[in-house]
Design a protein around this motif. Structure first.
Motif, short mmCIF file in Angstrom:
data_model
loop_
_atom_site.label_atom_id
_atom_site.label_comp_id
_atom_site.label_asym_id
_atom_site.label_seq_id
_atom_site.Cartn_x
_atom_site.Cartn_y
_atom_site.Cartn_z
N ILE A 106 79.22 34.05 75.64
CA ILE A 106 80.76 33.46 75.63
C ILE A 106 80.63 32.55 76.88
O ILE A 106 80.32 33.20 78.16
CB ILE A 106 81.56 34.33 75.67
N ASP A 107 80.88 30.94 76.68
CA ASP A 107 80.85 30.50 77.94
C ASP A 107 82.19 29.63 78.00
O ASP A 107 83.00 29.40 76.96
CB ASP A 107 79.69 29.35 78.16
N SER A 108 82.40 28.87 79.12
CA SER A 108 83.47 27.75 79.20
C SER A 108 83.27 26.69 79.60
O SER A 108 82.19 26.55 80.06
CB SER A 108 84.67 28.46 80.21
N PHE A 109 84.11 25.73 79.60
CA PHE A 109 83.51 24.10 79.68
C PHE A 109 84.72 23.72 80.79
O PHE A 109 85.98 23.99 80.79
CB PHE A 109 83.78 23.29 78.49
N GLY A 110 84.18 22.89 81.71
CA GLY A 110 85.17 22.53 82.55
C GLY A 110 84.59 21.18 83.38
O GLY A 110 83.93 20.31 82.78
N ILE A 111 85.10 20.96 84.73
CA ILE A 111 84.60 19.78 85.21
C ILE A 111 83.81 19.90 86.40
O ILE A 111 83.97 20.82 87.22
CB ILE A 111 86.17 18.94 85.97
N PHE A 112 82.57 19.25 86.61
CA PHE A 112 81.43 19.55 87.49
C PHE A 112 81.44 18.17 88.15
O PHE A 112 81.39 17.10 87.72
CB PHE A 112 80.13 19.74 86.72
N LEU A 113 81.50 18.29 89.47
CA LEU A 113 81.69 17.11 90.39
C LEU A 113 81.19 17.36 91.72
O LEU A 113 80.56 18.47 92.08
CB LEU A 113 83.08 16.59 90.84
N PRO A 114 80.55 16.19 92.47
CA PRO A 114 79.83 16.45 93.67
C PRO A 114 80.76 17.14 94.74
O PRO A 114 81.95 17.08 94.50
CB PRO A 114 79.85 14.93 93.79
N ARG A 115 80.33 17.89 95.43
CA ARG A 115 81.16 18.52 96.30
C ARG A 115 81.78 17.63 97.31
O ARG A 115 81.40 17.09 97.95
CB ARG A 115 80.02 19.58 97.28
N PRO A 116 82.95 18.09 97.55
CA PRO A 116 83.69 17.22 98.43
C PRO A 116 83.54 17.53 99.78
O PRO A 116 83.12 18.82 100.34
CB PRO A 116 85.37 17.78 98.05
N SER A 223 94.32 23.97 115.68
CA SER A 223 93.64 24.41 114.62
C SER A 223 93.11 23.38 113.57
O SER A 223 92.05 23.89 112.74
CB SER A 223 95.03 25.33 113.68
N LEU A 224 93.69 22.37 113.48
CA LEU A 224 92.94 21.27 112.31
C LEU A 224 91.75 20.87 112.91
O LEU A 224 90.70 20.45 112.12
CB LEU A 224 94.04 20.10 112.27
N LEU A 225 91.32 20.75 114.23
CA LEU A 225 90.52 20.37 114.85
C LEU A 225 89.24 21.59 114.77
O LEU A 225 87.99 21.13 114.60
CB LEU A 225 90.27 19.82 116.20
N ALA A 226 89.66 22.68 115.02
CA ALA A 226 88.89 23.81 115.21
C ALA A 226 88.44 24.14 113.87
O ALA A 226 87.16 24.77 113.51
CB ALA A 226 89.35 25.01 115.84
N VAL A 227 89.33 24.40 112.63
CA VAL A 227 89.04 24.82 111.39
C VAL A 227 89.43 23.84 110.48
O VAL A 227 90.44 23.76 109.66
CB VAL A 227 89.66 25.96 111.03
N PRO A 228 88.36 22.46 110.32
CA PRO A 228 88.92 21.48 109.49
C PRO A 228 88.95 21.86 108.07
O PRO A 228 88.26 22.66 107.66
CB PRO A 228 87.86 20.48 109.73
N LYS A 229 90.09 21.41 107.27
CA LYS A 229 90.13 21.87 105.86
C LYS A 229 89.67 20.65 104.99
O LYS A 229 90.00 19.33 105.32
CB LYS A 229 91.53 22.00 105.41
N VAL A 230 88.81 21.03 103.99
CA VAL A 230 88.28 19.97 103.22
C VAL A 230 89.32 19.87 102.20
O VAL A 230 89.56 20.83 101.30
CB VAL A 230 86.81 20.48 102.60
N GLU A 231 89.69 18.68 101.78
CA GLU A 231 90.69 18.29 100.61
C GLU A 231 89.89 18.26 99.19
O GLU A 231 88.89 17.60 99.44
CB GLU A 231 91.41 17.13 100.92
N VAL A 232 90.26 19.03 98.37
CA VAL A 232 89.53 18.95 96.91
C VAL A 232 90.48 17.88 96.17
O VAL A 232 91.46 18.31 95.81
CB VAL A 232 89.47 20.27 96.41
N PRO A 233 89.95 16.79 95.88
CA PRO A 233 90.87 15.60 95.08
C PRO A 233 90.99 16.00 93.56
O PRO A 233 91.88 15.56 93.04
CB PRO A 233 90.12 14.31 95.40
#
Length: 424
Positions: A106-116, A223-233
């Motif tokens: 059994i498998d699922s289908f979704g969205i595959f994209l380049p890594r943000p 905290s933003l500079l030390a641990v930057p957060k990657v936004e997932v669009p």
């Protein structure tokens, strides 16, 4: 056995690692892959031979309104092939013209994209506060300075208590200077403090506000500079439509192609109209990474590409969106009312119960675990951070802007002095 001495015509399409073709100069080809290995086992156990036929049009199989089918589904429907490997998604529409084996998995289908990735942001130094906070602070600052100027004017006009100083020769001095607010907010020392109760209350209030705001700003910015957060669009189909900066594709002739293509209106119709077609997600993996577009496909193909890429490069270059479009059982396909299917079903169940199918799938995606983490949390990432010019570019632009404004004001003052004389 019922299949002893039989020869089966087996339709197959390219799907790494299930089925792979190697073409020869004489026009022939050889096939390899997980499903070819399974077919060899079936042939040995059921005592039959087989030959592989390529999909006549490169499709897996879609149904037309007139009931005819394309691809390998159509080959079985027209009895040009006895069975097709796939594996195929089990859908009701397809089951009207062909028979399925018991499911392989059994498998699922979704969205595959380049890594943000973490994008450089010139306005990063204002991110600790939301725009509402900055707007409120600007309004309070302007209002307080204006109110301070009014209070100062009233103190001079009415000579309020505490506004005279012998050191100043008995002249009336201001209760409150508007510039004190800016100095307090910027944590600069004050050359003088208010002597009246009104000025002290007003100034004390701003000192408390400045302490809280500056402490919060410094802590969040650190905290933003030390641990930057990657936004997932993009994490859903709706995100894909709303984002507007990433093209998307669908594999040609698949069940997803049928699902979106049959939509006459609404959400799926928009997905279909905005997509372009590719033949294989695995074959498009490098172009997808280079040109940064998404592919709507099955999760196994996504994990296979991620595992293969990590094994070759040691990096995580792809991302699987959170939303699951749909799930389906995956199986072989046979002619409608075929007597062959029941012989395969017995051995498929035995192989599945023994864990052989799962082991094949896991061995093909051994490296995927390293990349099944949120972007920015990969092993070796985020342990150290060196800020570049672009990271603090907004601060430098702000500084240059202030310097330019100072020069303009200086020139304006000199021009004013030249025409109107020096102020007395």
């Amino acid at each position: 056995m019922a299949l002893t001495g039989s020869h089966l015509r087996v339709a197959a399409g390219l799907w790494v690692p299930f089925v792979m073709f190697e073409d020869h100069e004489d026009g022939t080809f050889t096939t390899t892959g997980l499903l070819i290995d399974l077919m060899d086992i079936f042939a040995s156990k059921l005592n039959f031979t087989y030959s592989v036929l390529k999909s006549v049009d490169g499709e897996w199989g879609r149904l037309h309104p007139n009931g005819s089918a394309t691809g390998m589904i159509g080959m079985c429907q027209r009895k040009e092939a006895d069975m097709a490997l796939g594996p195929f998604s089990i859908t009701y529409m397809r089951s009207q013209v062909i028979d399925y084996s018991v499911p392989l998995y059994i498998d699922s289908f979704g969205i595959f994209l380049p890594r943000p990735y973490r994008e450089r942001d010139l306005t990063g130094f204002v991110k600790p506060f939301g725009w509402e906070v900055w707007a409120t602070l600007l309004i309070l600052l302007s209002t307080s300075m204006g109110l301070g100027a009014i209070i100062n004017w009233l103190s001079v006009r009415w000579s309020l208590p505490g506004t005279r100083s012998l050191a100043q020769g008995g002249k009336t001095k201001p209760i409150f200077q508007p510039s004190w607010i800016l100095k307090t907010l910027l944590m600069e020392p004050l050359s003088a403090l208010p002597t009246s109760l009104t000025g002290r209350v007003f100034m004390g209030t701003w000192m408390v506000v400045s302490l809280i705001l500056s402490s919060a700003y410094q802590g969040i910015l650190t905290s933003l500079l030390a641990v930057p957060k990657v936004e997932v669009p993009v994490d859903s189909l709706q995100d894909l439509l709303d984002y507007g900066r990433m093209p998307w594709s669908v594999e040609y002739g698949t069940a997803l192609h049928q699902l979106f293509g049959d939509a006459k209106s609404g959400f799926y119709k928009k997905i279909h109209d905005g997509s372009f077609l590719v033949t294989s997600s695995f074959e498009e993996r490098e172009r997808m990474k280079r040109e940064r577009f998404a592919i709507l496909c099955d999760f196994f193909s996504m994990k296979l590409i991620m595992s293969d890429d990590y094994g070759r490069t040691g990096e995580c270059s792809y991302y699987i969106a959170k939303e699951v479009i749909w799930s389906a059982s995956m199986a072989f396909v046979f002619q409608k009312d075929s007597a062959v299917a029941k012989h395969f079903n017995r051995w498929i169940v035995m192989m599945r119960e023994s864990g052989l199918v799962d082991r094949y799938l896991q061995e093909a995606t051994t490296n995927v675990t390293a990349c099944m983490v949120p972007p920015g949390e990969e092993a070796g990432k985020g342990s150290s951070l060196v800020l570049s010019f672009l990271d603090l570019g907004g601060v430098f632009l702000f500084m240059f802007g202030g310097a330019a404004l100072g020069i303009v004001l200086f020139v304006a003052e000199k021009i004013s002095e030249k025409f109107h004389g020096s102020p007395k």
